[in-house]
Design an enzyme around this catalytic site. Sequence first.
Site, PDB file in Angstrom:
ATOM      1  CB  SER A 182      56.159  14.757 -53.746  1.00  0.00           C
ATOM      2  OG  SER A 182      56.334  13.205 -53.387  1.00  0.00           O
ATOM      3  CG  HIS A 210      56.251  19.569 -54.438  1.00  0.00           C
ATOM      4  ND1 HIS A 210      54.914  19.363 -54.894  1.00  0.00           N
ATOM      5  CD2 HIS A 210      56.707  18.188 -54.859  1.00  0.00           C
ATOM      6  CE1 HIS A 210      55.014  18.756 -55.982  1.00  0.00           C
ATOM      7  NE2 HIS A 210      55.533  17.380 -55.762  1.00  0.00           N
ATOM      8  CE  LYS A 235      55.874  18.384 -59.336  1.00  0.00           C
ATOM      9  NZ  LYS A 235      57.231  17.131 -58.581  1.00  0.00           N
TER      10      LYS A 235
HETATM   11  C1  LIG Z   1      57.729  15.708 -59.031  1.00  0.00           C
HETATM   12  C2  LIG Z   1      59.002  16.370 -58.631  1.00  0.00           C
HETATM   13  C3  LIG Z   1      60.107  15.449 -59.358  1.00  0.00           C
HETATM   14  C4  LIG Z   1      60.649  14.709 -60.730  1.00  0.00           C
HETATM   15  O1  LIG Z   1      60.157  16.146 -61.320  1.00  0.00           O
HETATM   16  P1  LIG Z   1      59.499  16.256 -62.950  1.00  0.00           P
HETATM   17  O2  LIG Z   1      60.298  17.076 -63.080  1.00  0.00           O
HETATM   18  O3  LIG Z   1      57.861  15.706 -63.022  1.00  0.00           O
HETATM   19  O4  LIG Z   1      59.997  15.139 -63.641  1.00  0.00           O
HETATM   20  C5  LIG Z   1      60.948  15.017 -58.045  1.00  0.00           C
HETATM   21  N1  LIG Z   1      60.859  15.007 -57.077  1.00  0.00           N
HETATM   22  C6  LIG Z   1      60.040  15.484 -56.096  1.00  0.00           C
HETATM   23  C7  LIG Z   1      59.845  15.624 -54.866  1.00  0.00           C
HETATM   24  C8  LIG Z   1      58.627  15.615 -57.462  1.00  0.00           C
HETATM   25  O5  LIG Z   1      57.412  15.567 -56.484  1.00  0.00           O
END
Ligand SMILES: *Cc1c(COP(=O)(O)O)cnc(C)c1O
Length: 379
Positions: A182, A210, A235
């Site tokens: 991320s 992602h 996302k």
């Molecule tokens: C953003 C993210 C999460 C968390 O997801 P949410 O739905 O925002 O809680 C988990 N793992 C990674 C790698 C992320 O970038």
Amino acid sequence: MRSLDQFAQAKLARLEAGSLRRQLVETTRGEGAWVERNGQRLLSFSCNDYLNLSRHPAVIAAALEATRRHGVGAGASRLITGNHPLLAELEARLARLKGSAACCLFGSGYLANAGLIPALMGEGDLILLDELAHSCLWAGARLSGARVEVFRHNDVAQAASLLAARRPPRGRAMIATDGVFSMDGDLAPLDALADVAEAHEAWLLSDDAHGIGVLNDGHGTAHPRVPLQMGTLSKAVGGYGGYVCASAPVVELLRNRARSFVYSTGLPPGVAAAAIAALDVIERDPAYAALPLAKARAFTVAAGLPLAQSPIVPLVLGEAAAALAASRALEAEGFLVTAIRPPTVPPGTARLRFAFSALQPDEEIARLAALVRRLPAQP
Ligand SMILES: *Cc1c(COP(=O)(O)O)cnc(C)c1O
């Protein structure tokens, strides 16, 4: 409580001194990737809504329609009365996209990992984590009570030797990694990790937060040899919620034992309907889904950086103060590129993190690349 406030104030002062204190800044999103902040219009490179699906007319319409028909909230945990039919439909769609037999939705990606890992692992087990794995993989691993060992970033050989050396007798083992990292934007070597996992009878978990929607025609880092594929709907899918795609028995176990599933309210119907509509867009229009990566690649070429592997491009600047200064300089030029500081990234690797999205104008990306070329060189 005086001691309580003093504790908080002292902690905050220490963060401030290290350029590590964070602040909420009100930001409203406008058309495309434009945002408004402190009265200034900025082009955002700090949003994970890679496909702008949060504002897609069909996605909004689906959310509104489901909300009008079914109400705003689910009302209860899904095991009680919160199991709306839209949730099963969304789970089937995600399982299909990921090539898995079944899927279990969670309130968010964070909640998915916080529930999944302790449902499978416990005391006497071993969990191997990539050192750059997302915070919620660490949280889930710690909650499980299993022994946690860390391997160097993407170092498959070290993961293999740790598995051989540290696995407790009769203990289960898990390898957990981001599929797309991320804060670095690079990819995990899932084939090689699957080889190691299979050789050692370890369970491989990949976090595709992602990847879904923006890599491989929207399938993300979907991989037939990764038995535990989790991710988020918040996302590229544009809404909110998390999921775990896995085999039918594993999903059934999660529905029984993952505490963040059992003891937390189901996703709102409007949120589920929005995600289904967003997946429709992604599956119908792979050329659109490919735009964020294409733009990230064009940027890295123009800025003289290593070729992007995902829509995330890091520029490591070192100290937190340097990253903040660079972020402010770009903001003055009309670009929102948030500085990423410890503990989100390891000490000494504070950075700018550029997130590319489908509607960023190419000429603005070129202007940004020219500015980035003039930033102080990386350490
Ligand atoms: C953003 C993210 C999460 C968390 O997801 P949410 O739905 O925002 O809680 C988990 N793992 C990674 C790698 C992320 O970038």
